[in-house]
Write an enzyme that holds these catalytic residues in place. Structure first.
Site, short mmCIF file in Angstrom:
data_model
loop_
_atom_site.label_atom_id
_atom_site.label_comp_id
_atom_site.label_asym_id
_atom_site.label_seq_id
_atom_site.Cartn_x
_atom_site.Cartn_y
_atom_site.Cartn_z
N MET A 1 0.82 -1.22 0.00
CA MET A 1 0.00 0.00 0.00
C MET A 1 0.86 1.27 0.00
O MET A 1 0.67 2.15 0.85
CB MET A 1 -0.92 0.00 1.22
CG MET A 1 -1.93 -1.12 1.18
SD MET A 1 -2.97 -0.97 -0.30
CE MET A 1 -3.95 -2.42 -0.18
N ARG A 2 1.79 1.34 -0.94
CA ARG A 2 2.72 2.45 -0.94
C ARG A 2 3.17 2.69 -2.37
O ARG A 2 3.35 1.71 -3.12
CB ARG A 2 3.91 2.02 -0.07
CG ARG A 2 4.75 3.08 0.50
CD ARG A 2 5.59 2.49 1.62
NE ARG A 2 4.82 2.37 2.85
CZ ARG A 2 4.53 3.39 3.64
NH1 ARG A 2 4.98 4.59 3.38
NH2 ARG A 2 3.80 3.20 4.72
N ASN B 1 2.39 -5.20 -10.49
CA ASN B 1 1.36 -5.05 -9.46
C ASN B 1 0.07 -5.73 -9.90
O ASN B 1 -0.20 -5.86 -11.10
CB ASN B 1 1.08 -3.55 -9.24
CG ASN B 1 0.11 -3.31 -8.11
OD1 ASN B 1 0.17 -3.96 -7.07
ND2 ASN B 1 -0.79 -2.36 -8.30
N HIS C 1 -4.07 -5.28 -9.31
CA HIS C 1 -5.03 -4.31 -8.78
C HIS C 1 -6.46 -4.81 -9.02
O HIS C 1 -6.79 -5.24 -10.13
CB HIS C 1 -4.83 -2.95 -9.48
CG HIS C 1 -5.81 -1.93 -9.00
ND1 HIS C 1 -5.63 -1.25 -7.81
CD2 HIS C 1 -6.99 -1.51 -9.52
CE1 HIS C 1 -6.67 -0.45 -7.62
NE2 HIS C 1 -7.51 -0.59 -8.64
#
Ligand code: GRF
Length: 197
Positions: free
Chosen positions: A89-90, A106, A108
């Site tokens: 979460m960065r 990533n 999502h």
């Protein structure tokens, strides 16, 4: 392929990757878990698998660059070739983006560019959509904006509650993340071979 998984939370995708590797569906080794939350459940999962952990609190560092420099040192030490984000979460800054260009991926939970950000499952559900989905993409400096590699639609049924829809979304994530990573790693290996010939 030597990978580091970055995660901040529950780690169900981390476990899906571990299982896929054990079952021979993903030719990779998780050399390192990078976590920014000392209480995250994913830490217990990595401990159980005896996977080395680097858990650093960004707030203990004067700058984001200093935090990421320390993460980078660990990545170099473990000879990491690919970074796989799984609920990290960065935003990734230039300290990691530059050396790992096109090697940070990533997952999502929406069909990007629709519903970026942290609450994408709820946002799609609350918007009354008839479908949402999962996106796997390369990372750039933006929030969920990098080049898209793969997308899979997931229906939102009339009978769904937020919980049943969320469960279906995660189940799809756990199937497609190892599958897509395997494809990327295989392509990377065959491109390397081509360039050697
Ligand atoms: C997943 O929905 C993933 O798509 C998003 O964060 C969530 C992480 O879940 N980026 P988990 O920690 O892997 O269970």
């Amino acid at each position: 392929m030597k990978i580091a998984v970055f995660a901040s939370g529950t780690g169900s995708n981390f476990t899906a990757l571990v299982q896929a590797i054990k079952q021979g569906q993903l030719a990779a080794t998780i050399e390192l878990l990078v976590c920014d939350q000392p209480d995250a459940l994913v830490l217990k999962r990595a401990e159980a698998e005896r996977i080395p952990i680097v858990c650093l609190k960004p707030s203990d560092f004067a700058t984001k660059t200093a935090y990421e420099e320390q993460v980078k040192e660990a990545l170099i030490l473990h000879e990491i070739e690919f970074i796989v984000l799984a609920g990290y979460m960065r935003l990734i800054g230039p300290t990691l983006l530059e050396p790992y260009k096109n090697r940070i991926i990533n997952i999502h939970p929406s069909l990007l560019p629709a519903f970026p950000g942290r609450t994408s499952i709820a946002d799609a559900f609350d918007a009354g959509m008839s479908e949402s989905g999962i996106t796997i993409h390369y990372i750039d400096e933006g929030i969920d904006t990098g080049p898209i590699i793969y997308q899979k639609a997931v229906p939102i049924l009339k009978t769904d509650t937020f919980a049943t829809f969320t469960e279906r979304m995660h189940a799809v994530e756990h199937t497609i993340y190892p599958m897509v990573l395997e494809k990327i790693f295989q392509e990377g290996a065959s491109n390397e071979k081509k360039s050697l010939n």
